[in-house]
Each structure stands twice: as structure tokens, then as C-alpha cells.
Scaffold this motif. Structure first.
Motif, mmCIF file in Angstrom:
data_model
loop_
_atom_site.group_PDB
_atom_site.id
_atom_site.type_symbol
_atom_site.label_atom_id
_atom_site.label_comp_id
_atom_site.label_asym_id
_atom_site.label_seq_id
_atom_site.Cartn_x
_atom_site.Cartn_y
_atom_site.Cartn_z
ATOM 1 N N LEU A 420 -13.186 5.931 -52.827
ATOM 2 C CA LEU A 420 -12.231 6.149 -51.741
ATOM 3 C C LEU A 420 -11.587 4.847 -51.286
ATOM 4 N N SER A 421 -12.401 3.781 -51.264
ATOM 5 C CA SER A 421 -11.886 2.495 -50.767
ATOM 6 C C SER A 421 -11.090 1.736 -51.824
ATOM 7 N N GLY A 422 -11.205 2.148 -53.084
ATOM 8 C CA GLY A 422 -10.540 1.421 -54.164
ATOM 9 C C GLY A 422 -11.386 0.292 -54.714
ATOM 10 N N GLU A 423 -12.592 0.090 -54.161
ATOM 11 C CA GLU A 423 -13.481 -0.949 -54.677
ATOM 12 C C GLU A 423 -13.824 -0.692 -56.145
ATOM 13 N N LEU A 424 -13.910 0.593 -56.508
ATOM 14 C CA LEU A 424 -14.162 0.986 -57.888
ATOM 15 C C LEU A 424 -12.958 1.757 -58.397
#
Length: 443
Positions: A420-424
Motif C-alpha cells: 500500500l505504501s509503495g515500499e514494495l
């Protein structure tokens, strides 16, 4: 509501039946993709809890303790938003509309409909929902396999120790004028489900298995006798359950070791997949029971919804359970599977229900000391051990499937906020499916 929300993904589960007027049907029936939110809960974490209705072979309605949300599906994937409301961000957003009362927490439908949720591109929603759904489907498959194995275990226990089918087969053979050999053959057929021709083939093709089956049949008597619980096999006895298991209430206070991670067997953990939570002592405010590695746990809370747990204890020094469980520890550890079968059986569960206090509804409790001392039918020890040896391998398979599901669940919960955060990156979120363990799951 509590029993419904033990399944956060609702799809062809057993439910009560209710009559509905045409008007009620128009306003209360569910469609696949509907999100259901808990209107209230005894604990704040439960208020606003989100589940998703995935479909059913019958028409399904929802009750007044729930709030139904039907998303506009051309731009919103319901499965994605189900996962969103399971994420830390989604829970934090829901917490902004929770009202805490004296005895319960809750949300209002009017507040929920005005909640501003984040918007994501539909392709992004679909990809994340697909990744997480694949993990959940594997977890559900493991659960289904374990349910089938549990039904197999219960069927064997019922046949041997409730319905006395091998004994009755011998009795019928004798009444028909059969020999001792005929009684053995009849019992072997009752135990294995094979006819005489199949047993002859088994003897030729798998002589060791045939010999073991014959030895098992020889452990059952060929007569019945009267007892205070009705007819039981000759040589068996009605004894206190405490003769084979003790009630263990060894208490521990996890909060006294706030930095320690505890293997926590709770009622919610059982309902959500039958694998324990791992909580810091600082998060556990009340006293718990220390779980013995060989224990069988049976819920004393609302026993009309039976919960029997055969825990696969991994942390012998840090395993605890809710005091809403009755913890029975075998006096002889090799009899654990037999005792688990007994606790799960219909006669034992009926006995628990006869020892309940409290008004009807959500707060009935069984009386542990009365349950521990109630009369049960006990076979001779060699037969208990024979059953336990047969069933132990099935419980081992079930434990491995639960551990695998726990790993998949942790992976899902770790992936969710990072995706969701874009970290992955979505393109990197690929995993290899793991096959559920069904090997050696035969009795």
C-alpha cells in the motif's frame, strides 16, 4: 455476530435460517463483494472490523449488528478494500469514527458512509487483491483439509468408542452362529470399511497391514454389558474423566515480563484460524493459564459453539491460554489423541452443556471442575493406545498445515502495508505456492 466474524471471508459457511418478508429480502440480502462492518464490539479493536461476503449457494442476509457497504465496482475492488481495512492504515482510519462507551465500542452507519477513503488506480487495486487473495486461498485450503481430517478423526472415535461398531459387529456374528474367526472378520470389516473380498486382497497384497488390522480387531470384546450410561462393551468401565486427564489451572501473569513474547492461545485466535497469537507481555493485561505441551483446550465460554484445540506448542516456556479455556492434561502422554477425541465427541460436549451456568445468550460458561469429574466410558488401556497411535500422525499433519497457514498469514500481513505504501513494488511481490500437507493423513 461473534460467530459470523470468526470468518472474515464469508463463503458457504453454516448459518442459522430465518424467515424474511419480501420487504426484508429487498433490503437485507447480500451480494458477492459486499463489505460487512461490525457495528459494535466489547473491545475497541472489534468495532468496525471488516469482513467480505464472497458468495454462497443459498441466499444470505445480514443482521442489525452489522453494517453493509456495497462499493461502486467499476472503480473500486471490494476485495482490495477489505484488505485495506485490515491494514494498519485502514484500522487507523476506522478508529477515527469509533465511539467508546461504558461497556462497548461502536461505529455509526452515518459516520461510516461519510468516511473519506483513499483512492487507488483500479489496476493497482486488482493486483494487490490478487496477490493477497492467493495467500488467503492457500490458508483456506489448509483449513478445509484440516476440517476434513478432523471429521475423519471424529468418525473413527465415534465408531469405536461411542457407537461401539466393532463390538456390535462381533455380537451380530455370534448371534448368527459364527465362530471366533467370524467375529474377528466382522470387527475387521467394521474398523476398515472393507468387505470380505477386499480384506482377502489386503491379506495377499499388504500382509503387515492385514496383521495389524486383525490385532486391532482382537482388542474389542464380543459382548455388551449394562452400565449407568447404558450398554457398553464388556470389560469397559464408566469412570471419572479425571482418571485419564487432570484439569490444569496453573496461572501466569505475562504483564510481569513485558518484553517477553508469549505464544498466546486465545478464543479469538482459535476463531481466526486456530493458530496462536504472539504477543508481548506488555500487551496482555490479565492473568492466563500456562499451557502444557500435551494439553487439550476446550472452551468453557458459550459451549454451544464447541471449540476444542489440540495445540502444537512451540514455546514450552512461554505458551499461555485464555482462562476461558478448560485445560486438560493427559495423565499418560501417549493417550493424548484418545483424550482429544473424547473431548471433541458428542457425548462429552453434551456433558459440558449439562454443566453450564449463566443465562442464555453470549455469556454462558461450563463449570470446569464438574466437567473434569463427569463420568465417561473408558476402554482398556491397550485400545486407548492403539487409537492414539493411529490418530497421532493425523494430528501431526494438521499441526504442520496450521504452521504453514500461520507463515502465510504473517507474509500476507507483512506484505499488505508495504504494498500500500509503495515500499514494495507490485512487480516484486511474487511468491511460489506451497502445497498443503496431506501426506500420511490416513488412519
Amino acid at each position: 455476530m461473534g460467530e459470523l466474524f470468526k470468518y472474515s471471508r464469508i463463503n458457504n459457511i453454516l448459518m442459522d435460517r430465518v424467515p424474511l418478508t419480501p420487504k426484508e429480502q429487498a433490503s437485507s440480502l447480500l451480494e458477492a463483494g459486499d463489505l460487512l462492518f461490525a457495528r459494535q464490539s466489547l473491545v475497541r479493536e472489534g468495532a468496525g472490523k471488516c469482513s467480505i461476503f464472497l458468495g454462497d449457494s443459498e441466499r444470505v442476509c445480514f443482521e442489525s449488528h452489522l453494517i453493509r457497504c456495497r462499493l461502486e465496482k467499476t472503480s473500486h475492488n471490494p476485495l482490495f478494500y477489505y484488505y485495506y481495512f485490515s491494514s494498519p492504515d485502514g484500522k487507523a482510519l476506522m478508529d477515527t469514527i469509533i465511539e467508546q462507551g461504558a461497556g462497548a465500542a461502536g461505529i455509526r452507519g452515518s459516520d461510516l458512509v461519510n468516511l473519506i477513503i483513499p483512492e487507488f488506480a483500479l489496476a493497482f487495486q486488482n493486483k494487490i487483491a490478487s496477490i493477497l487473495d492467493a495467500l488467503d486461498c492457500k490458508i483456506q485450503l489448509n483449513r478445509k483439509i484440516n476440517q476434513d481430517l478432523e471429521q475423519m478423526v471424529q468418525a473413527i472415535f465415534k465408531s469405536w468408542f461411542v457407537d461401539f461398531e466393532p463390538v456390535k459387529a462381533k455380537v451380530a456374528a455370534l448371534e448368527a452362529g459364527g465362530s471366533e474367526q467370524d467375529t474377528l472378520l466382522a470387527a475387521m470389516q467394521a474398523i476398515s470399511g472393507k468387505d470380505e473380498l477386499a480384506l482377502t486382497r489386503l491379506k495377499a497384497e499388504q500382509p503387515e497391514q492385514y496383521t495389524n488390522l486383525r490385532a486391532t480387531a482382537g482388542l474389542f470384546p464380543s459382548e455388551l454389558q449394562d452400565s449407568e450410561l447404558g450398554e457398553i462393551p464388556e470389560g469397559w468401565a464408566v469412570e471419572s474423566f479425571s482418571k485419564i486427564a487432570r484439569l490444569d489451572t496453573t496461572s501466569v501473569k505475562p504483564a510481569q515480563e513485558p518484553g517477553k513474547i508469549w505464544e498466546h492461545y486465545s478464543i479469538p485466535a482459535f476463531d481466526e484460524g486456530a493458530f496462536p497469537a504472539y504477543d508481548f507481555g506488555s500487551e496482555i493485561k490479565s492473568s492466563k493459564y500456562k499451557v502444557h505441551p500435551a494439553a487439550i483446550l476446550s472452551s468453557k465460554l458459550n459451549p454451544h459453539f464447541p471449540r476444542t484445540w489440540v495445540p502444537d506448542v512451540r514455546n514450552h516456556d512461554g505458551a499461555i491460554c485464555s482462562t476461558e479455556f478448560m485445560q486438560f492434561v493427559p495423565l499418560k502422554l501417549k493417550q493424548r489423541a484418545f483424550i482429544a477425541g473424547m473431548v471433541t465427541s458428542e457425548p462429552f460436549q453434551s456433558g459440558i452443556m449439562m454443566r453450564v451456568t449463566g443465562s442464555t445468550g453470549s455469556r454462558q460458561r461450563a463449570q470446569p471442575k464438574q466437567v473434569a469429574s463427569m463420568g465417561v466410558v473408558l476402554p482398556p488401556e491397550p485400545l486407548m493406545l492403539e487409537y492414539s497411535n493411529r490418530i497421532a500422525s493425523i494430528y501431526a499433519v494438521m499441526a504442520r498445515n496450521i504452521r504453514q497457514s500461520q507463515t502465510l498469514s504473517q507474509l500476507r500481513d507483512t506484505l499488505l502495508p508495504k504494498l500500500l505504501s509503495g515500499e514494495l513494488s507490485i512487480s516484486n511481490a511474487v511468491f511460489e505456492p506451497v502445497s498443503p500437507d496431506v501426506a500420511d493423513a490416513t488412519a
